[in-house]
Write a protein that holds these residues in place. Sequence first.
Motif, PDB file in Angstrom:
ATOM      1  N   MET A 176       0.840  -1.195   0.000  1.00 47.05           N
ATOM      2  CA  MET A 176       0.000   0.000   0.000  1.00 47.05           C
ATOM      3  C   MET A 176       0.873   1.242   0.000  1.00 47.05           C
ATOM      4  N   THR A 177       0.836   1.990  -1.102  1.00 46.01           N
ATOM      5  CA  THR A 177       1.540   3.254  -1.194  1.00 46.01           C
ATOM      6  C   THR A 177       0.501   4.366  -1.213  1.00 46.01           C
ATOM      7  N   LEU A 178       0.635   5.334  -0.329  1.00 46.03           N
ATOM      8  CA  LEU A 178      -0.385   6.359  -0.180  1.00 46.03           C
ATOM      9  C   LEU A 178      -0.092   7.567  -1.049  1.00 46.03           C
ATOM     10  N   ASP A 179      -1.153   8.291  -1.385  1.00 52.13           N
ATOM     11  CA  ASP A 179      -1.025   9.588  -2.028  1.00 52.13           C
ATOM     12  C   ASP A 179      -0.119  10.477  -1.182  1.00 52.13           C
ATOM     13  N   LEU A 180       0.670  11.342  -1.846  1.00 54.17           N
ATOM     14  CA  LEU A 180       1.696  12.117  -1.144  1.00 54.17           C
ATOM     15  C   LEU A 180       1.116  12.963  -0.019  1.00 54.17           C
ATOM     16  N   SER A 181      -0.008  13.636  -0.263  1.00 53.34           N
ATOM     17  CA  SER A 181      -0.584  14.487   0.774  1.00 53.34           C
ATOM     18  C   SER A 181      -1.099  13.658   1.939  1.00 53.34           C
ATOM     19  N   VAL A 182      -1.678  12.495   1.634  1.00 49.97           N
ATOM     20  CA  VAL A 182      -2.154  11.608   2.690  1.00 49.97           C
ATOM     21  C   VAL A 182      -0.981  11.058   3.487  1.00 49.97           C
ATOM     22  N   ALA A 183       0.084  10.686   2.785  1.00 48.73           N
ATOM     23  CA  ALA A 183       1.271  10.158   3.452  1.00 48.73           C
ATOM     24  C   ALA A 183       1.884  11.208   4.373  1.00 48.73           C
ATOM     25  N   ASP A 184       1.991  12.430   3.898  1.00 47.20           N
ATOM     26  CA  ASP A 184       2.562  13.497   4.727  1.00 47.20           C
ATOM     27  C   ASP A 184       1.729  13.731   5.978  1.00 47.20           C
ATOM     28  N   ALA A 185       0.411  13.698   5.833  1.00 43.49           N
ATOM     29  CA  ALA A 185      -0.469  13.893   6.986  1.00 43.49           C
ATOM     30  C   ALA A 185      -0.301  12.763   7.990  1.00 43.49           C
ATOM     31  N   CYS A 186      -0.138  11.529   7.491  1.00 39.36           N
ATOM     32  CA  CYS A 186       0.055  10.371   8.367  1.00 39.36           C
ATOM     33  C   CYS A 186       1.353  10.497   9.152  1.00 39.36           C
ATOM     34  N   LEU A 187       2.430  10.865   8.471  1.00 40.27           N
ATOM     35  CA  LEU A 187       3.729  10.996   9.132  1.00 40.27           C
ATOM     36  C   LEU A 187       3.697  12.113  10.172  1.00 40.27           C
ATOM     37  N   ALA A 188       3.004  13.205   9.850  1.00 39.35           N
ATOM     38  CA  ALA A 188       2.901  14.310  10.806  1.00 39.35           C
ATOM     39  C   ALA A 188       2.068  13.913  12.013  1.00 39.35           C
ATOM     40  N   ARG A 189       0.983  13.176  11.777  1.00 39.05           N
ATOM     41  CA  ARG A 189       0.099  12.769  12.871  1.00 39.05           C
ATOM     42  C   ARG A 189       0.837  11.917  13.889  1.00 39.05           C
ATOM     43  N   HIS A 190       1.750  11.073  13.419  1.00 35.69           N
ATOM     44  CA  HIS A 190       2.503  10.201  14.319  1.00 35.69           C
ATOM     45  C   HIS A 190       3.890  10.754  14.659  1.00 35.69           C
ATOM     46  N   ARG A 191       4.158  11.991  14.210  1.00 32.46           N
ATOM     47  CA  ARG A 191       5.423  12.665  14.531  1.00 32.46           C
ATOM     48  C   ARG A 191       6.622  11.784  14.180  1.00 32.46           C
ATOM     49  N   VAL A 192       6.575  11.226  13.005  1.00 35.40           N
ATOM     50  CA  VAL A 192       7.568  10.240  12.580  1.00 35.40           C
ATOM     51  C   VAL A 192       8.932  10.895  12.342  1.00 35.40           C
ATOM     52  N   ARG A 193       9.958  10.215  12.814  1.00 31.25           N
ATOM     53  CA  ARG A 193      11.356  10.573  12.521  1.00 31.25           C
ATOM     54  C   ARG A 193      12.044   9.346  11.954  1.00 31.25           C
ATOM     55  N   VAL A 194      12.871   9.538  10.952  1.00 28.14           N
ATOM     56  CA  VAL A 194      13.617   8.448  10.339  1.00 28.14           C
ATOM     57  C   VAL A 194      15.106   8.707  10.532  1.00 28.14           C
ATOM     58  N   LEU A 195      15.794   7.732  11.112  1.00 30.55           N
ATOM     59  CA  LEU A 195      17.235   7.813  11.341  1.00 30.55           C
ATOM     60  C   LEU A 195      17.924   6.827  10.411  1.00 30.55           C
ATOM     61  N   GLY A 196      19.000   7.254   9.779  1.00 28.52           N
ATOM     62  CA  GLY A 196      19.676   6.381   8.834  1.00 28.52           C
ATOM     63  C   GLY A 196      18.963   6.396   7.490  1.00 28.52           C
ATOM     64  N   HIS A 197      19.620   5.922   6.479  1.00 29.08           N
ATOM     65  CA  HIS A 197      19.053   5.997   5.136  1.00 29.08           C
ATOM     66  C   HIS A 197      19.064   4.659   4.403  1.00 29.08           C
ATOM     67  N   GLY A 198      19.781   3.679   4.918  1.00 26.74           N
ATOM     68  CA  GLY A 198      19.856   2.407   4.225  1.00 26.74           C
ATOM     69  C   GLY A 198      19.553   1.249   5.148  1.00 26.74           C
ATOM     70  N   GLY A 199      19.488   0.065   4.559  1.00 29.54           N
ATOM     71  CA  GLY A 199      19.236  -1.131   5.345  1.00 29.54           C
ATOM     72  C   GLY A 199      17.763  -1.384   5.540  1.00 29.54           C
ATOM     73  N   PRO A 200      17.429  -2.529   6.118  1.00 31.21           N
ATOM     74  CA  PRO A 200      16.021  -2.889   6.350  1.00 31.21           C
ATOM     75  C   PRO A 200      15.365  -1.955   7.364  1.00 31.21           C
ATOM     76  N   ALA A 201      14.043  -1.826   7.249  1.00 28.70           N
ATOM     77  CA  ALA A 201      13.294  -0.927   8.123  1.00 28.70           C
ATOM     78  C   ALA A 201      13.111  -1.534   9.510  1.00 28.70           C
ATOM     79  N   LEU A 202      13.309  -0.701  10.526  1.00 30.12           N
ATOM     80  CA  LEU A 202      13.175  -1.109  11.925  1.00 30.12           C
ATOM     81  C   LEU A 202      12.308  -0.059  12.611  1.00 30.12           C
ATOM     82  N   LEU A 203      11.059  -0.420  12.897  1.00 30.82           N
ATOM     83  CA  LEU A 203      10.072   0.514  13.432  1.00 30.82           C
ATOM     84  C   LEU A 203       9.887   0.291  14.924  1.00 30.82           C
TER      85      LEU A 203
END
Length: 271
Positions: free
Chosen positions: A1-28
């Motif tokens: 599931m890939t979201l529309d850009l505006s929807v994705a941005d709203a989702c990331l803001a709602r959960h105050r998401v921060r991403v550290l690092g740029h490579g490797g498998p995802a660790l949430l």
Amino acid sequence: MTLDLSVADACLARHRVRVLGHGGPALLFVPGFGGGQASWEPVATRFASTHRVVLMDLVDGHALEDGAGPAYDNLWAHGTDLLELLGALDARDVTVVGHGLAGLGGLLAAIQAPRLFRRLVLLCPSARFLNDPSGYKGGFTRDHLNALMDLMDRDFTAFVEVLAGLAYGDKADPRFARELATRLATQDREALGVRLRQRLTCDHRADLAHCTVPCTVLQSHDDHYVPPTATDYLVSQLRHGTLHWLEASGHCPHITHPDVVARALQDVLRT
């Protein structure tokens, strides 16, 4: 599931998401009840050189600050949120590390879309906190729960101190419990009470066997919220579940014993 850009941005803001690092498998990393993403930082930052580390807040972990009241009434809503967040990040093959009931939220998300997940790491989880007439021992009785709710009505300061004391136990530095009690004391008491009752009365035992994603349970000793009987039951009901006992105590070892939790997580990620 890939979201529309505006929807994705709203989702990331709602959960105050921060991403550290740029490579490797995802660790949430997902915080538990009463916690925020900062609670995972002492562990999560150690993996930024090898993983795409994602830190987030649960919606009902900060909605009270916006005057929204109790956000969700069950963990399925949090599972759906995690799926939306993974869509916003366009993430696949994800390892979710969840504390307490956040781990169960990850499990419910994995039931709905197992293809998105590599594994689940559940830190001090419980599928059911209340004892059951069937003989299940979750650690709390109805009388315990009613006493907590009564204390909340009579003395909110004492109430949050009890919650924080249960979280860290008698062996931890008292400052941890004081910090949590201070944070909880800023929340609306009625909304906090509603969320606490919902969490302590939830029952996800029947959902455990439906998870096909490998699960590793990291459990500390002397956890006042999760007794060994609840841990043993949860692991026994998972299709692909393994249990690792930590050399740590209390319900929040990622805060009190970050070195121990980080080493255990490193071992899990190597398998």
